[in-house]
Design a protein around this motif. Structure first.
Motif, PDB file in Angstrom:
ATOM      1  N   HIS A  69      -2.396   1.549  12.535  1.00  0.00           N
ATOM      2  CA  HIS A  69      -1.095   1.714  11.890  1.00  0.00           C
ATOM      3  C   HIS A  69      -0.354   0.382  11.835  1.00  0.00           C
ATOM      4  O   HIS A  69       0.316   0.063  10.849  1.00  0.00           O
ATOM      5  CB  HIS A  69      -0.266   2.745  12.656  1.00  0.00           C
ATOM      6  CG  HIS A  69       1.092   2.960  12.082  1.00  0.00           C
ATOM      7  ND1 HIS A  69       2.216   2.387  12.623  1.00  0.00           N
ATOM      8  CD2 HIS A  69       1.499   3.685  11.005  1.00  0.00           C
ATOM      9  CE1 HIS A  69       3.264   2.751  11.912  1.00  0.00           C
ATOM     10  NE2 HIS A  69       2.861   3.542  10.927  1.00  0.00           N
ATOM     11  N   CYS A  73       1.221  -2.226   8.392  1.00  0.00           N
ATOM     12  CA  CYS A  73       2.651  -2.498   8.515  1.00  0.00           C
ATOM     13  C   CYS A  73       2.900  -4.003   8.576  1.00  0.00           C
ATOM     14  O   CYS A  73       3.874  -4.504   8.027  1.00  0.00           O
ATOM     15  CB  CYS A  73       3.238  -1.810   9.732  1.00  0.00           C
ATOM     16  SG  CYS A  73       3.359  -0.028   9.567  1.00  0.00           S
ATOM     17  N   GLY A  76       3.152  -5.598   5.326  1.00  0.00           N
ATOM     18  CA  GLY A  76       4.273  -5.178   4.499  1.00  0.00           C
ATOM     19  C   GLY A  76       4.097  -3.824   3.837  1.00  0.00           C
ATOM     20  O   GLY A  76       4.918  -3.414   3.026  1.00  0.00           O
ATOM     21  N   GLU A  77       3.028  -3.130   4.176  1.00  0.00           N
ATOM     22  CA  GLU A  77       2.765  -1.806   3.604  1.00  0.00           C
ATOM     23  C   GLU A  77       3.626  -0.767   4.325  1.00  0.00           C
ATOM     24  O   GLU A  77       3.738  -0.773   5.540  1.00  0.00           O
ATOM     25  CB  GLU A  77       1.293  -1.459   3.786  1.00  0.00           C
ATOM     26  CG  GLU A  77       0.881  -0.142   3.211  1.00  0.00           C
ATOM     27  CD  GLU A  77       0.715  -0.188   1.708  1.00  0.00           C
ATOM     28  OE1 GLU A  77       0.984   0.833   1.082  1.00  0.00           O
ATOM     29  OE2 GLU A  77       0.346  -1.248   1.185  1.00  0.00           O
ATOM     30  N   SER A  78       4.235   0.126   3.562  1.00  0.00           N
ATOM     31  CA  SER A  78       5.013   1.205   4.150  1.00  0.00           C
ATOM     32  C   SER A  78       4.071   2.368   4.452  1.00  0.00           C
ATOM     33  O   SER A  78       3.474   2.938   3.549  1.00  0.00           O
ATOM     34  CB  SER A  78       6.100   1.663   3.181  1.00  0.00           C
ATOM     35  OG  SER A  78       6.779   2.773   3.700  1.00  0.00           O
TER      36      SER A  78
END
Length: 79
Positions: A69, A73, A76-78
């Motif tokens: 996870h 993140c 920059g990935e939501s």
């Protein structure tokens, strides 16, 4: 107005099943929007799953869910 129309008026039927008339008339129109959201979500989920698989393979299967996870993140990935 005929006798059957008064008996089966949309407002009466909606009141009986406890729905608003706006929901009744807008339900079909909103179906296309729901399908579009489902398609976009499925495409995003597929792309995210590919990235997660990449990070998992890069860790040689050692990373758990917390580290997996953290990697998207960090990019920059939501998630």
């Amino acid at each position: 107005m005929g006798p059957r129309k008064r008996e089966n008026a949309v407002s009466t039927l909606c009141r009986l099943v406890r729905l608003s008339r706006s929901w009744f008339y807008g339900h079909g129109a909103g179906e296309a929007a729901r399908e579009s959201r489902k398609a976009r979500r499925a495409a995003r989920d597929k792309a995210l799953l590919e990235r997660i698989s990449h990070f998992f393979k890069a860790s040689k299967g050692r990373y758990g869910s917390k580290r997996i996870h953290r990697d998207p993140c960090a990019d920059g990935e939501s998630v």
